[in-house]
Enzyme design. Structure first.
Site, PDB file in Angstrom:
ATOM      1  N   CYS A 127      38.866 -17.719  -2.276  1.00 35.15           N
ATOM      2  CA  CYS A 127      38.800 -16.411  -2.930  1.00 35.15           C
ATOM      3  C   CYS A 127      38.250 -15.368  -1.958  1.00 35.15           C
ATOM      4  O   CYS A 127      37.045 -15.344  -1.686  1.00 35.15           O
ATOM      5  CB  CYS A 127      37.911 -16.521  -4.172  1.00 35.15           C
ATOM      6  SG  CYS A 127      37.607 -14.931  -4.945  1.00 35.15           S
ATOM      7  N   CYS A 137      35.680 -12.972  -3.424  1.00 33.99           N
ATOM      8  CA  CYS A 137      34.343 -13.535  -3.657  1.00 33.99           C
ATOM      9  C   CYS A 137      33.608 -13.787  -2.339  1.00 33.99           C
ATOM     10  O   CYS A 137      32.418 -13.524  -2.234  1.00 33.99           O
ATOM     11  CB  CYS A 137      34.414 -14.878  -4.378  1.00 33.99           C
ATOM     12  SG  CYS A 137      35.681 -15.005  -5.606  1.00 33.99           S
ATOM     13  N   ASP A 138      34.304 -14.323  -1.343  1.00 31.22           N
ATOM     14  CA  ASP A 138      33.612 -14.851  -0.170  1.00 31.22           C
ATOM     15  C   ASP A 138      33.903 -14.104   1.130  1.00 31.22           C
ATOM     16  O   ASP A 138      33.335 -14.430   2.168  1.00 31.22           O
ATOM     17  CB  ASP A 138      33.979 -16.341   0.018  1.00 31.22           C
ATOM     18  CG  ASP A 138      33.599 -17.149  -1.213  1.00 31.22           C
ATOM     19  OD1 ASP A 138      32.546 -16.863  -1.788  1.00 31.22           O
ATOM     20  OD2 ASP A 138      34.375 -18.036  -1.604  1.00 31.22           O
TER      21      ASP A 138
END
Ligand code: NAP
Length: 307
Positions: free
Chosen positions: A134, A137-138
């Site tokens: 992701c 997200c990261d």
């Protein structure tokens, strides 16, 4: 006596919360079961441009919160619970969860799809330590670094765009010689100075010593293998439907998606499948919300027939 809901919705993505909005607004006794928080995959997308009504696009997490709040305005209830198993065949459906067993006359399955893995050795152990699924997200953990994005679809293209704004270099590794992603992504990616392409290539190895060091690539046309040093890899090769908990009770297609047409009706009476988890041509937020509305229509019809 156990409480029996008119409708139990499993999964709080856009399809689930639209079904919640429609059924709550229709005055049905409904409950939505969600494992973590609203939004599903949508909540992990930082910029959604193709959901109408937002002239500057919208953050997926924010849109998810709005969808939940919009349903709650009409009394929709959410229970945070993980679904372990279901019994869907009888007139009263049973849903076994981390918070106990829930009973419903109808069930809407809106569990969506989760990222597909490459199946490489140590892939699971390296998640969060070089291997990611992701970008929204990261991505921030790779500021100023070099990353590989695997895949050629819309998700890979969107991830590469996002990462190109954070990372020093982004290398897209795709097993073909052209992207499958819609044309709107092609030009910005080709023109980005820090985006490179590695065509006709697949990952064969994740390399690490005490930390992640890179990937090994194989050219699918020549068979040649090369090492590509990088700080992390974002795997974006499609999704797999979340249907394991059904344990064979619904008809699925070969890829594991629940067989259901635009009506969202499955092979079992009173059970509906909405959003990415069902067989469909176009998996988008707009098509998921359309499914949620359709399900509520056929739930009404089904409940009326049962009276
Ligand atoms: P997708 O469209 O199925 O693309 C998956 C990509 O991964 C393809 O390029 C595929 O290669 C490649 N791939 C699959 N398995 C692989 C493997 N084992 N090794 C290497 N490469 C592999 O999946 P997606 O991009 O995740 O998108 C999922 C759905 O969400 C799609 O319907 C998409 O349109 C939608 N979506 C839309 C947007 C948007 O509209 N902006 C954004 C994100 C997602 P091949 O090309 O060779 O098959």
């Amino acid at each position: 006596m156990e409480h029996i809901y008119d409708v139990i919705i499993i999964g709080g993505g856009p399809g689930g919360y639209t079904a919640a909005l429609y059924t709550a607004r229709a005055g049905l006794d409904m409950l939505l079961l969600e494992k973590l928080s609203a939004g599903g995959q949508m909540a992990l997308t930082s910029q959604i441009d193709n959901y109408p009504g937002f002239e500057n696009g919208v953050d997926g997490f924010e849109l998810a919160e709005k969808m939940q709040a919009g349903a709650e305005r009409f009394g929709a209830k959410t229970e945070l619970a993980e679904v372990y198993s279901v019994k869907l065949e009888g007139k009263i459906k049973e849903i076994d969860t981390s918070e106990g067993v829930f009973y419903g006359k109808t069930v809407v399955i809106s569990t969506g799809a989760s990222p597909r893995e490459l199946g490489l050795e140590k892939e699971q152990q390296l998640v969060g330590r070089g291997v990611n699924y992701c970008a929204a997200c990261d991505g921030m953990f790779y500021r100023g670094k070099t990353v590989v994005v695997v895949g050629g679809g819309n998700s890979a293209a969107a991830d590469a765009m996002l990462l190109s704004r954070i990372c020093e270099k982004v290398i897209i590794v795709h097993r073909r010689d052209t992207l499958r992603a819609t044309k709107i992504y092609h030009e910005p990616l080709m023109q980005a100075e820090n985006v490179e392409f590695c065509w006709d290539s697949v990952l064969t190895e994740l390399q690490y010593d005490d930390k992640f060091t890179g990937v090994r690539l194989k050219n699918v046309k020549t068979g040649e293998e090369t090492d590509l040093p990088c700080d992390g890899v974002f795997i974006s090769v499609g999704r797999k439907p979340v249907t394991e908990f059904l344990a064979g009770q619904l008809e699925l297609d070969q890829a594991g998606y629940i067989l259901a047409d635009e009506s969202t009706r499955t092979n079992l009476a009173g059970v509906f499948a909405v959003g990415d988890v069902r067989t469909k041509v176009l998996r988008q937020v707009v098509t998921a919300v359309a499914d949620g509305a359709m399900a509520s229509h056929y739930i009404d019809e089904y409940l009326a027939e049962q009276m």
